[in-house]
Scaffold this active site. Sequence first.
Site, PDB file in Angstrom:
ATOM      1  N   ARG A  96      60.549  40.507  26.417  1.00 37.74           N
ATOM      2  CA  ARG A  96      61.580  41.453  25.955  1.00 37.74           C
ATOM      3  C   ARG A  96      62.201  42.155  27.155  1.00 37.74           C
ATOM      4  O   ARG A  96      61.727  41.989  28.284  1.00 37.74           O
ATOM      5  CB  ARG A  96      60.911  42.515  25.079  1.00 37.74           C
TER       6      ARG A  96
ATOM      7  N   GLY B  97      47.668  46.190  25.540  1.00 40.37           N
ATOM      8  CA  GLY B  97      47.400  47.612  25.718  1.00 40.37           C
ATOM      9  C   GLY B  97      45.934  47.981  25.809  1.00 40.37           C
ATOM     10  O   GLY B  97      45.543  49.097  25.486  1.00 40.37           O
ATOM     11  N   GLY B  98      45.112  47.028  26.262  1.00 39.35           N
ATOM     12  CA  GLY B  98      43.716  47.365  26.519  1.00 39.35           C
ATOM     13  C   GLY B  98      42.798  47.286  25.298  1.00 39.35           C
ATOM     14  O   GLY B  98      41.590  47.480  25.409  1.00 39.35           O
TER      15      GLY B  98
ATOM     16  N   GLU C  92      53.596  39.835  34.347  1.00 34.91           N
ATOM     17  CA  GLU C  92      52.753  40.941  34.812  1.00 34.91           C
ATOM     18  C   GLU C  92      51.623  40.411  35.672  1.00 34.91           C
ATOM     19  O   GLU C  92      50.924  39.471  35.267  1.00 34.91           O
ATOM     20  CB  GLU C  92      52.127  41.678  33.623  1.00 34.91           C
TER      21      GLU C  92
ATOM     22  N   LYS D  11      37.328  37.440  35.769  1.00 39.72           N
ATOM     23  CA  LYS D  11      36.801  38.242  36.867  1.00 39.72           C
ATOM     24  C   LYS D  11      37.469  39.613  36.787  1.00 39.72           C
ATOM     25  O   LYS D  11      38.683  39.695  36.608  1.00 39.72           O
ATOM     26  CB  LYS D  11      37.158  37.551  38.191  1.00 39.72           C
ATOM     27  N   TYR D  12      36.677  40.684  36.906  1.00 39.93           N
ATOM     28  CA  TYR D  12      37.244  42.028  36.888  1.00 39.93           C
ATOM     29  C   TYR D  12      37.805  42.358  38.274  1.00 39.93           C
ATOM     30  O   TYR D  12      37.093  42.273  39.272  1.00 39.93           O
ATOM     31  CB  TYR D  12      36.182  43.053  36.493  1.00 39.93           C
TER      32      TYR D  12
ATOM     33  N   HIS E  74      49.600  47.323  39.617  1.00 37.41           N
ATOM     34  CA  HIS E  74      50.291  46.570  38.569  1.00 37.41           C
ATOM     35  C   HIS E  74      51.689  46.268  39.087  1.00 37.41           C
ATOM     36  O   HIS E  74      52.507  47.172  39.208  1.00 37.41           O
ATOM     37  CB  HIS E  74      50.348  47.399  37.280  1.00 37.41           C
TER      38      HIS E  74
ATOM     39  N   ASN F 168      55.707  39.444  29.242  1.00 34.98           N
ATOM     40  CA  ASN F 168      56.448  40.154  28.206  1.00 34.98           C
ATOM     41  C   ASN F 168      57.774  39.445  27.992  1.00 34.98           C
ATOM     42  O   ASN F 168      58.467  39.120  28.953  1.00 34.98           O
ATOM     43  CB  ASN F 168      56.701  41.599  28.618  1.00 34.98           C
TER      44      ASN F 168
HETATM   45  C1  MV4 Z   1      42.575  43.514  34.050  1.00 37.00           C
HETATM   46  C2  MV4 Z   1      42.112  44.530  34.920  1.00 37.00           C
HETATM   47  C3  MV4 Z   1      41.203  44.167  35.899  1.00 37.00           C
HETATM   48  N1  MV4 Z   1      40.781  42.884  35.994  1.00 37.00           N
HETATM   49  N2  MV4 Z   1      42.128  42.257  34.197  1.00 37.00           N
HETATM   50  C4  MV4 Z   1      44.819  46.361  30.988  1.00 37.00           C
HETATM   51  C5  MV4 Z   1      45.579  45.970  29.775  1.00 37.00           C
HETATM   52  C6  MV4 Z   1      46.074  44.598  29.995  1.00 37.00           C
HETATM   53  N3  MV4 Z   1      47.502  44.631  30.064  1.00 37.00           N
HETATM   54  C7  MV4 Z   1      45.457  44.128  31.259  1.00 37.00           C
HETATM   55  N4  MV4 Z   1      44.698  45.209  31.799  1.00 37.00           N
HETATM   56  C8  MV4 Z   1      43.881  45.031  32.860  1.00 37.00           C
HETATM   57  N5  MV4 Z   1      43.454  43.768  33.082  1.00 37.00           N
HETATM   58  C9  MV4 Z   1      41.244  41.965  35.125  1.00 37.00           C
HETATM   59  N6  MV4 Z   1      40.805  40.711  35.233  1.00 37.00           N
HETATM   60  C10 MV4 Z   1      42.597  45.827  34.741  1.00 37.00           C
HETATM   61  C11 MV4 Z   1      43.485  46.084  33.711  1.00 37.00           C
HETATM   62  C12 MV4 Z   1      43.966  47.436  33.607  1.00 37.00           C
HETATM   63  C13 MV4 Z   1      45.326  47.718  33.835  1.00 37.00           C
HETATM   64  C14 MV4 Z   1      46.247  46.731  34.139  1.00 37.00           C
HETATM   65  C15 MV4 Z   1      47.576  47.037  34.360  1.00 37.00           C
HETATM   66  C16 MV4 Z   1      47.987  48.354  34.307  1.00 37.00           C
HETATM   67  C17 MV4 Z   1      47.097  49.338  34.013  1.00 37.00           C
HETATM   68  C18 MV4 Z   1      45.754  49.050  33.778  1.00 37.00           C
HETATM   69  C19 MV4 Z   1      44.847  50.063  33.504  1.00 37.00           C
HETATM   70  C20 MV4 Z   1      43.544  49.773  33.268  1.00 37.00           C
HETATM   71  C21 MV4 Z   1      43.100  48.447  33.311  1.00 37.00           C
END
Ligand code: MV4
Length: 450
Positions: free
Chosen positions: A291, A164-165, A275, A201-202, A208, A289
Amino acid sequence: MLGSVLIANRGEIACRVARTAKRLGLRTIAVYSEADRGALHVRMCDEAHAIGPAPAAESYLVGARVIEVARKAGAECIHPGYGFLSENAEFAEACAAAGVVFVGPPPAAIRAMGLKDRAKALMEKAGVPVVPGYHGERQEPSFLREKAYEIGYPVLIKAVAGGGGKGMRRVDKHAEFEAALEGAQREAKASFGDARVLVEKYVGAPRHIEIQVFADGHGNAIHLNERDCSLQRRHQKVIEEAPAPEITPRLRARIGERCAEACRKIGYRGAGTFEFLYEEGEFYFIEMNTRVQVEHPVTELITGVDIVEEQIRVAAGERLKYRQKDIEIRGHAIECRINAEDPFSFAPSPGRITAYHPPGGPGIRVDSHIYQGYLVPPYYDSMLGKVIAYGDTRDQAIRRMRIALSEMVVEGIKTNIPLHQELLADNRVIRGGVSIHHLERALAQRALER
Ligand code: MV4
Protein backbone atom coordinates in the site's frame (compact mmCIF):
# COMPACT_ATOMS: atom_id res chain seq x y z
CA MET A 1 -6.39 8.28 -17.94
CA LEU A 2 -9.04 7.65 -15.31
CA GLY A 3 -11.70 10.32 -14.88
CA SER A 4 -12.90 9.80 -11.31
CA VAL A 5 -11.79 8.26 -8.02
CA LEU A 6 -13.59 7.12 -4.92
CA ILE A 7 -11.37 7.58 -1.88
CA ALA A 8 -12.13 4.72 0.51
CA ASN A 9 -10.56 6.31 3.55
CA ARG A 10 -10.70 9.22 5.98
CA GLY A 11 -8.38 11.66 7.72
CA GLU A 12 -5.15 13.02 6.36
CA ILE A 13 -4.63 10.30 3.74
CA ALA A 14 -8.06 10.88 2.20
CA CYS A 15 -7.15 14.58 1.89
CA ARG A 16 -3.70 13.68 0.54
CA VAL A 17 -5.14 11.44 -2.18
CA ALA A 18 -7.80 14.04 -3.06
CA ARG A 19 -5.12 16.70 -3.67
CA THR A 20 -3.27 14.70 -6.29
CA ALA A 21 -6.46 13.35 -7.86
CA LYS A 22 -7.75 16.90 -8.33
CA ARG A 23 -4.48 18.04 -9.84
CA LEU A 24 -4.72 15.16 -12.33
CA GLY A 25 -8.22 16.35 -13.22
CA LEU A 26 -10.13 13.45 -11.64
CA ARG A 27 -13.56 13.90 -10.10
CA THR A 28 -13.15 13.07 -6.41
CA ILE A 29 -15.72 11.05 -4.48
CA ALA A 30 -15.53 10.83 -0.68
CA VAL A 31 -17.17 8.32 1.64
CA TYR A 32 -17.76 9.06 5.29
CA SER A 33 -19.07 7.50 8.48
CA GLU A 34 -21.58 9.21 10.75
CA ALA A 35 -18.70 10.49 12.89
CA ASP A 36 -17.05 12.12 9.84
CA ARG A 37 -19.99 14.16 8.54
CA GLY A 38 -18.02 17.37 9.11
CA ALA A 39 -14.62 15.95 8.12
CA LEU A 40 -12.21 17.83 5.88
CA HIS A 41 -12.01 15.04 3.29
CA VAL A 42 -15.78 15.37 2.81
CA ARG A 43 -15.41 19.10 2.15
CA MET A 44 -12.39 18.66 -0.10
CA CYS A 45 -13.96 16.18 -2.49
CA ASP A 46 -16.37 17.02 -5.31
CA GLU A 47 -19.03 14.80 -3.77
CA ALA A 48 -19.47 12.70 -0.63
CA HIS A 49 -21.56 9.69 0.34
CA ALA A 50 -22.47 8.33 3.78
CA ILE A 51 -21.48 4.70 4.28
CA GLY A 52 -22.64 3.87 7.80
CA PRO A 53 -22.18 4.27 11.54
CA ALA A 54 -19.04 5.56 13.25
CA PRO A 55 -17.27 2.25 14.01
CA ALA A 56 -14.95 1.42 11.11
CA ALA A 57 -16.21 -2.19 11.08
CA GLU A 58 -19.63 -0.80 10.12
CA SER A 59 -18.43 1.80 7.60
CA TYR A 60 -14.86 2.15 6.23
CA LEU A 61 -14.24 -1.60 6.44
CA VAL A 62 -17.43 -2.68 4.66
CA GLY A 63 -16.09 -3.37 1.18
CA ALA A 64 -19.51 -4.18 -0.33
CA ARG A 65 -20.87 -0.80 0.80
CA VAL A 66 -17.90 1.06 -0.65
CA ILE A 67 -18.22 -0.73 -3.99
CA GLU A 68 -21.96 -0.07 -4.11
CA VAL A 69 -21.30 3.67 -3.66
CA ALA A 70 -18.56 3.53 -6.32
CA ARG A 71 -21.00 2.00 -8.82
CA LYS A 72 -23.80 4.45 -8.05
CA ALA A 73 -21.45 7.42 -8.23
CA GLY A 74 -19.81 6.17 -11.40
CA ALA A 75 -16.31 6.03 -9.86
CA GLU A 76 -13.80 4.58 -12.30
CA CYS A 77 -11.35 3.63 -9.58
CA ILE A 78 -11.06 3.25 -5.79
CA HIS A 79 -8.02 4.47 -3.88
CA PRO A 80 -7.95 2.69 -0.51
CA GLY A 81 -5.25 4.84 1.17
CA TYR A 82 -3.57 2.90 4.01
CA GLY A 83 -5.17 0.68 6.65
CA PHE A 84 -8.86 -0.24 6.25
CA LEU A 85 -9.29 -2.04 2.87
CA SER A 86 -5.84 -1.27 1.45
CA GLU A 87 -4.32 -4.74 1.85
CA ASN A 88 -7.50 -6.77 1.53
CA ALA A 89 -7.15 -9.12 -1.47
CA GLU A 90 -10.86 -10.04 -1.42
CA PHE A 91 -11.75 -6.37 -1.67
CA ALA A 92 -9.38 -5.87 -4.59
CA GLU A 93 -11.03 -8.85 -6.31
CA ALA A 94 -14.52 -7.53 -5.59
CA CYS A 95 -13.52 -4.21 -7.19
CA ALA A 96 -12.43 -6.01 -10.35
CA ALA A 97 -15.65 -8.04 -10.40
CA ALA A 98 -17.65 -4.80 -10.13
CA GLY A 99 -15.71 -3.21 -12.98
CA VAL A 100 -13.95 -0.65 -10.78
CA VAL A 101 -10.17 -0.28 -10.87
CA PHE A 102 -8.49 -0.94 -7.50
CA VAL A 103 -5.58 1.47 -7.03
CA GLY A 104 -3.10 -1.08 -5.76
CA PRO A 105 -1.28 -4.25 -6.73
CA PRO A 106 -2.95 -7.36 -8.20
CA PRO A 107 -4.92 -9.35 -5.58
CA ALA A 108 -2.51 -12.28 -5.91
CA ALA A 109 0.41 -10.04 -4.90
CA ILE A 110 -1.50 -8.68 -1.89
CA ARG A 111 -2.32 -12.24 -0.84
CA ALA A 112 1.21 -13.57 -1.32
CA MET A 113 2.81 -10.72 0.63
CA GLY A 114 0.22 -10.98 3.42
CA LEU A 115 1.74 -14.31 4.38
CA LYS A 116 5.25 -13.90 5.79
CA ASP A 117 6.42 -17.38 4.79
CA ARG A 118 5.39 -16.92 1.14
CA ALA A 119 6.80 -13.39 1.04
CA LYS A 120 10.13 -14.61 2.44
CA ALA A 121 10.29 -17.54 0.03
CA LEU A 122 9.54 -15.30 -2.97
CA MET A 123 12.10 -12.70 -1.93
CA GLU A 124 14.75 -15.28 -1.21
CA LYS A 125 14.23 -16.71 -4.70
CA ALA A 126 14.46 -13.22 -6.18
CA GLY A 127 17.81 -12.57 -4.50
CA VAL A 128 16.65 -10.30 -1.65
CA PRO A 129 18.50 -11.10 1.59
CA VAL A 130 16.08 -12.46 4.23
CA VAL A 131 16.45 -13.12 7.97
CA PRO A 132 17.94 -16.61 8.39
CA GLY A 133 15.38 -19.11 9.65
CA TYR A 134 12.75 -21.68 8.73
CA HIS A 135 9.72 -20.58 6.71
CA GLY A 136 8.62 -23.88 5.22
CA GLU A 137 5.37 -25.83 5.48
CA ARG A 138 6.16 -28.13 8.41
CA GLN A 139 4.61 -27.17 11.73
CA GLU A 140 5.22 -30.13 14.11
CA PRO A 141 6.57 -28.77 17.42
CA SER A 142 9.49 -31.21 17.51
CA PHE A 143 10.54 -30.26 13.97
CA LEU A 144 10.33 -26.50 14.61
CA ARG A 145 12.24 -26.96 17.85
CA GLU A 146 14.99 -28.75 15.97
CA LYS A 147 15.07 -25.92 13.42
CA ALA A 148 15.36 -23.37 16.24
CA TYR A 149 18.36 -25.24 17.57
CA GLU A 150 19.98 -25.23 14.12
CA ILE A 151 19.29 -21.50 13.68
CA GLY A 152 20.78 -20.83 17.11
CA TYR A 153 19.26 -18.96 20.04
CA PRO A 154 17.85 -16.41 20.54
CA VAL A 155 15.16 -17.03 17.93
CA LEU A 156 11.89 -15.29 17.17
CA ILE A 157 8.69 -17.23 16.47
CA LYS A 158 6.36 -15.24 14.21
CA ALA A 159 2.82 -15.82 12.99
CA VAL A 160 2.84 -16.44 9.23
CA ALA A 161 -0.32 -14.30 8.94
CA GLY A 162 0.91 -11.83 11.53
CA GLY A 163 1.58 -8.14 11.67
CA GLY A 164 2.39 -5.52 14.24
CA GLY A 165 4.13 -7.95 16.56
CA LYS A 166 1.05 -10.13 17.27
CA GLY A 167 1.79 -13.82 17.68
CA MET A 168 5.49 -13.05 18.07
CA ARG A 169 7.62 -14.77 20.75
CA ARG A 170 11.31 -14.42 21.45
CA VAL A 171 12.94 -17.59 22.74
CA ASP A 172 16.34 -17.52 24.46
CA LYS A 173 16.72 -21.17 25.53
CA HIS A 174 16.01 -24.51 23.90
CA ALA A 175 14.10 -25.67 27.01
CA GLU A 176 11.66 -22.76 26.60
CA PHE A 177 10.89 -23.33 22.93
CA GLU A 178 7.83 -25.54 23.18
CA ALA A 179 5.93 -23.33 25.63
CA ALA A 180 6.70 -20.25 23.52
CA LEU A 181 5.54 -22.04 20.37
CA GLU A 182 2.22 -22.93 22.01
CA GLY A 183 1.74 -19.31 23.05
CA ALA A 184 2.56 -17.97 19.60
CA GLN A 185 0.26 -20.47 17.87
CA ARG A 186 -2.62 -19.75 20.25
CA GLU A 187 -2.28 -16.00 19.70
CA ALA A 188 -1.92 -16.43 15.93
CA LYS A 189 -5.02 -18.63 15.76
CA ALA A 190 -7.05 -16.19 17.86
CA SER A 191 -5.88 -13.07 15.98
CA PHE A 192 -5.66 -14.28 12.38
CA GLY A 193 -7.49 -17.61 12.31
CA ASP A 194 -4.20 -19.15 11.16
CA ALA A 195 -1.92 -20.83 13.71
CA ARG A 196 1.06 -21.31 11.36
CA VAL A 197 4.40 -19.83 12.37
CA LEU A 198 7.91 -19.38 11.10
CA VAL A 199 11.11 -19.32 13.11
CA GLU A 200 13.87 -16.72 12.64
CA LYS A 201 17.19 -15.79 14.09
CA TYR A 202 16.50 -12.93 16.51
CA VAL A 203 18.28 -9.78 15.36
CA GLY A 204 19.31 -7.99 18.54
CA ALA A 205 19.47 -4.25 17.96
CA PRO A 206 18.64 -3.53 14.33
CA ARG A 207 17.34 -0.41 12.64
CA HIS A 208 14.09 -0.53 10.67
CA ILE A 209 14.92 0.52 7.14
CA GLU A 210 12.41 0.18 4.32
CA ILE A 211 12.75 0.57 0.55
CA GLN A 212 10.01 2.26 -1.47
CA VAL A 213 9.42 0.57 -4.81
CA PHE A 214 7.24 1.16 -7.83
CA ALA A 215 6.35 -1.12 -10.73
CA ASP A 216 4.09 -0.43 -13.69
CA GLY A 217 3.28 -3.89 -14.99
CA HIS A 218 5.01 -3.04 -18.28
CA GLY A 219 8.32 -4.40 -17.06
CA ASN A 220 9.46 -1.17 -15.41
CA ALA A 221 10.29 -1.41 -11.73
CA ILE A 222 12.28 1.17 -9.80
CA HIS A 223 13.21 1.90 -6.20
CA LEU A 224 12.80 5.32 -4.61
CA ASN A 225 15.50 4.84 -1.99
CA GLU A 226 15.03 4.08 1.68
CA ARG A 227 13.43 5.46 4.82
CA ASP A 228 14.61 4.91 8.38
CA CYS A 229 11.63 4.25 10.66
CA SER A 230 13.45 3.03 13.75
CA LEU A 231 11.84 5.52 16.15
CA GLN A 232 8.73 3.60 17.12
CA ARG A 233 6.79 2.57 20.19
CA ARG A 234 4.81 -0.68 20.36
CA HIS A 235 5.07 -1.05 16.57
CA GLN A 236 3.70 2.45 15.99
CA LYS A 237 6.15 4.61 14.10
CA VAL A 238 6.72 8.04 15.63
CA ILE A 239 9.41 9.72 13.49
CA GLU A 240 10.65 8.66 10.04
CA GLU A 241 13.32 10.08 7.77
CA ALA A 242 14.86 9.73 4.32
CA PRO A 243 17.51 8.95 3.37
CA ALA A 244 18.58 6.68 6.24
CA PRO A 245 21.66 7.88 8.13
CA GLU A 246 24.95 6.13 7.26
CA ILE A 247 23.65 4.17 4.26
CA THR A 248 26.23 4.59 1.50
CA PRO A 249 25.24 5.17 -2.14
CA ARG A 250 26.70 1.76 -3.03
CA LEU A 251 24.75 -0.14 -0.39
CA ARG A 252 21.58 1.79 -1.28
CA ALA A 253 21.92 1.01 -4.99
CA ARG A 254 22.62 -2.66 -4.27
CA ILE A 255 19.63 -3.31 -1.99
CA GLY A 256 17.36 -1.03 -4.04
CA GLU A 257 18.13 -2.85 -7.26
CA ARG A 258 17.48 -6.20 -5.56
CA CYS A 259 14.03 -4.97 -4.54
CA ALA A 260 13.24 -3.60 -8.00
CA GLU A 261 14.37 -6.88 -9.56
CA ALA A 262 12.15 -8.82 -7.13
CA CYS A 263 9.19 -6.69 -8.30
CA ARG A 264 9.91 -7.62 -11.92
CA LYS A 265 10.26 -11.31 -11.05
CA ILE A 266 6.94 -11.53 -9.17
CA GLY A 267 5.05 -9.36 -11.67
CA TYR A 268 4.38 -6.67 -9.09
CA ARG A 269 2.44 -3.55 -10.01
CA GLY A 270 1.94 -0.32 -8.04
CA ALA A 271 3.61 1.13 -4.96
CA GLY A 272 5.19 -1.17 -2.42
CA THR A 273 7.57 -1.16 0.50
CA PHE A 274 10.16 -3.78 1.41
CA GLU A 275 10.77 -3.75 5.16
CA PHE A 276 14.19 -4.71 6.42
CA LEU A 277 16.02 -5.06 9.66
CA TYR A 278 19.44 -3.48 9.22
CA GLU A 279 22.34 -4.37 11.48
CA GLU A 280 26.10 -4.08 11.01
CA GLY A 281 25.91 -3.30 7.31
CA GLU A 282 23.50 -6.15 6.46
CA PHE A 283 19.88 -5.96 5.31
CA TYR A 284 17.42 -8.69 6.33
CA PHE A 285 14.01 -8.70 4.64
CA ILE A 286 11.10 -9.21 7.07
CA GLU A 287 7.93 -8.26 5.17
CA MET A 288 6.40 -6.31 2.31
CA ASN A 289 3.65 -3.70 2.46
CA THR A 290 1.49 -3.46 -0.64
CA ARG A 291 0.00 0.00 0.00
CA VAL A 292 0.98 3.65 0.16
CA GLN A 293 2.43 4.25 3.62
CA VAL A 294 1.92 6.98 6.20
CA GLU A 295 5.57 8.02 5.85
CA HIS A 296 5.57 8.32 2.03
CA PRO A 297 6.07 12.14 2.13
CA VAL A 298 9.72 11.92 3.20
CA THR A 299 10.41 9.95 0.02
CA GLU A 300 8.43 12.44 -2.05
CA LEU A 301 10.46 15.34 -0.67
CA ILE A 302 13.88 13.85 -1.41
CA THR A 303 12.97 12.43 -4.86
CA GLY A 304 10.37 14.90 -6.17
CA VAL A 305 8.07 12.00 -7.11
CA ASP A 306 4.35 12.28 -6.27
CA ILE A 307 3.75 8.71 -5.10
CA VAL A 308 -0.04 8.99 -5.28
CA GLU A 309 0.17 10.27 -8.87
CA GLU A 310 2.25 7.28 -9.89
CA GLN A 311 -0.20 4.95 -8.12
CA ILE A 312 -3.11 6.37 -10.11
CA ARG A 313 -1.13 6.42 -13.35
CA VAL A 314 -0.10 2.77 -13.00
CA ALA A 315 -3.64 1.72 -12.00
CA ALA A 316 -4.82 3.33 -15.24
CA GLY A 317 -2.47 1.01 -17.11
CA GLU A 318 0.05 3.72 -17.95
CA ARG A 319 3.81 3.55 -17.68
CA LEU A 320 5.80 5.05 -14.83
CA LYS A 321 6.95 8.60 -15.54
CA TYR A 322 10.42 7.72 -14.23
CA ARG A 323 13.32 5.41 -14.97
CA GLN A 324 15.83 4.47 -12.28
CA LYS A 325 18.35 6.99 -13.62
CA ASP A 326 15.79 9.78 -13.09
CA ILE A 327 15.59 9.05 -9.36
CA GLU A 328 18.01 11.14 -7.34
CA ILE A 329 18.28 12.05 -3.69
CA ARG A 330 18.15 15.76 -3.00
CA GLY A 331 18.54 16.81 0.62
CA HIS A 332 16.99 15.19 3.65
CA ALA A 333 13.44 14.91 5.02
CA ILE A 334 12.07 14.02 8.44
CA GLU A 335 8.48 13.40 9.49
CA CYS A 336 6.81 13.66 12.91
CA ARG A 337 3.46 11.95 13.33
CA ILE A 338 1.20 14.21 15.38
CA ASN A 339 -1.20 12.16 17.51
CA ALA A 340 -4.09 13.09 19.77
CA GLU A 341 -2.63 11.45 22.85
CA ASP A 342 -1.08 12.17 26.21
CA PRO A 343 2.66 12.65 25.59
CA PHE A 344 3.51 10.79 28.81
CA SER A 345 0.91 8.02 29.19
CA PHE A 346 0.11 7.69 25.45
CA ALA A 347 -3.61 7.49 26.32
CA PRO A 348 -5.76 8.65 23.38
CA SER A 349 -7.07 12.20 23.72
CA PRO A 350 -10.12 12.69 21.49
CA GLY A 351 -12.20 15.88 21.74
CA ARG A 352 -12.75 19.34 20.33
CA ILE A 353 -9.82 21.28 18.87
CA THR A 354 -10.35 24.79 20.20
CA ALA A 355 -7.35 26.45 18.55
CA TYR A 356 -5.15 25.38 15.66
CA HIS A 357 -2.22 26.98 13.94
CA PRO A 358 -0.10 24.88 11.60
CA PRO A 359 3.61 25.56 11.09
CA GLY A 360 4.91 26.80 7.76
CA GLY A 361 7.78 28.40 5.91
CA PRO A 362 10.46 27.03 3.57
CA GLY A 363 10.88 23.27 3.79
CA ILE A 364 7.79 22.59 5.92
CA ARG A 365 4.91 20.41 4.73
CA VAL A 366 1.84 19.59 6.80
CA ASP A 367 -0.38 16.66 5.78
CA SER A 368 -3.36 16.84 8.09
CA HIS A 369 -7.15 16.91 8.24
CA ILE A 370 -7.67 18.94 11.39
CA TYR A 371 -9.05 22.48 11.76
CA GLN A 372 -10.13 24.79 14.55
CA GLY A 373 -13.45 23.50 15.87
CA TYR A 374 -12.85 19.93 14.60
CA LEU A 375 -14.02 17.17 16.92
CA VAL A 376 -11.43 14.37 17.02
CA PRO A 377 -13.58 11.21 17.09
CA PRO A 378 -12.69 8.39 19.50
CA TYR A 379 -13.37 5.68 16.90
CA TYR A 380 -10.26 5.74 14.75
CA ASP A 381 -6.52 5.87 15.20
CA SER A 382 -5.26 8.94 16.97
CA MET A 383 -3.09 10.39 14.20
CA LEU A 384 -4.01 14.01 13.44
CA GLY A 385 -1.52 14.36 10.65
CA LYS A 386 2.17 14.76 9.96
CA VAL A 387 4.66 17.58 9.95
CA ILE A 388 7.39 16.96 7.40
CA ALA A 389 10.56 19.05 7.33
CA TYR A 390 12.96 19.19 4.40
CA GLY A 391 16.48 20.63 4.22
CA ASP A 392 19.66 20.46 2.17
CA THR A 393 21.15 18.45 5.01
CA ARG A 394 19.81 16.28 7.83
CA ASP A 395 20.88 18.92 10.30
CA GLN A 396 18.87 21.60 8.50
CA ALA A 397 15.79 19.37 8.28
CA ILE A 398 15.96 18.75 12.04
CA ARG A 399 16.39 22.47 12.77
CA ARG A 400 13.39 23.29 10.63
CA MET A 401 11.37 20.58 12.35
CA ARG A 402 12.22 21.92 15.81
CA ILE A 403 11.06 25.39 14.81
CA ALA A 404 7.92 23.99 13.16
CA LEU A 405 6.99 22.06 16.30
CA SER A 406 7.48 25.17 18.43
CA GLU A 407 5.21 27.19 16.10
CA MET A 408 2.46 24.60 15.99
CA VAL A 409 -0.63 25.27 18.11
CA VAL A 410 -3.18 22.51 18.82
CA GLU A 411 -5.42 23.31 21.79
CA GLY A 412 -8.38 21.57 23.44
CA ILE A 413 -6.83 18.10 23.26
CA LYS A 414 -3.47 16.64 24.24
CA THR A 415 -0.93 15.88 21.53
CA ASN A 416 2.45 14.17 21.34
CA ILE A 417 4.19 17.37 20.18
CA PRO A 418 6.15 17.52 23.49
CA LEU A 419 7.38 13.98 22.87
CA HIS A 420 8.70 15.00 19.45
CA GLN A 421 10.45 18.00 20.97
CA GLU A 422 12.04 15.75 23.56
CA LEU A 423 13.20 13.30 20.89
CA LEU A 424 14.65 16.04 18.69
CA ALA A 425 16.65 17.28 21.67
CA ASP A 426 18.09 13.78 22.32
CA ASN A 427 21.75 13.68 21.27
CA ARG A 428 21.56 10.10 20.03
CA VAL A 429 18.55 10.93 17.84
CA ILE A 430 20.36 14.04 16.56
CA ARG A 431 23.42 11.92 15.75
CA GLY A 432 21.18 9.47 13.87
CA GLY A 433 21.13 5.73 13.35
CA VAL A 434 19.40 4.66 16.60
CA SER A 435 17.97 1.12 16.85
CA ILE A 436 14.31 0.06 17.00
CA HIS A 437 14.67 -0.17 20.79
CA HIS A 438 15.82 3.40 21.33
CA LEU A 439 12.47 5.09 21.93
CA GLU A 440 11.16 2.52 24.38
CA ARG A 441 14.47 2.58 26.25
CA ALA A 442 14.44 6.37 26.36
CA LEU A 443 10.87 6.30 27.71
CA ALA A 444 11.82 3.77 30.40
CA GLN A 445 14.72 6.04 31.36
CA ARG A 446 12.41 9.07 31.45
CA ALA A 447 10.03 7.18 33.77
CA LEU A 448 12.92 6.49 36.15
CA GLU A 449 13.98 10.13 36.20
CA ARG A 450 10.55 11.49 37.09
C1 MV4 B 1 12.21 -9.14 14.09
C2 MV4 B 1 13.00 -8.51 15.08
C3 MV4 B 1 14.22 -9.09 15.39
N1 MV4 B 1 14.62 -10.21 14.75
N2 MV4 B 1 12.66 -10.25 13.48
C4 MV4 B 1 8.27 -6.58 14.78
C5 MV4 B 1 6.98 -6.69 14.06
C6 MV4 B 1 7.28 -7.21 12.71
N3 MV4 B 1 6.98 -6.20 11.75
C7 MV4 B 1 8.72 -7.58 12.72
N4 MV4 B 1 9.26 -7.21 13.99
C8 MV4 B 1 10.50 -7.57 14.35
N5 MV4 B 1 11.02 -8.65 13.72
C9 MV4 B 1 13.82 -10.77 13.82
N6 MV4 B 1 14.23 -11.89 13.21
C10 MV4 B 1 12.50 -7.36 15.69
C11 MV4 B 1 11.25 -6.88 15.33
C12 MV4 B 1 10.82 -5.67 15.98
C13 MV4 B 1 10.65 -4.50 15.23
C14 MV4 B 1 10.86 -4.45 13.86
C15 MV4 B 1 10.69 -3.28 13.15
C16 MV4 B 1 10.33 -2.13 13.82
C17 MV4 B 1 10.12 -2.15 15.16
C18 MV4 B 1 10.28 -3.32 15.90
C19 MV4 B 1 10.08 -3.33 17.27
C20 MV4 B 1 10.23 -4.48 17.98
C21 MV4 B 1 10.60 -5.66 17.33
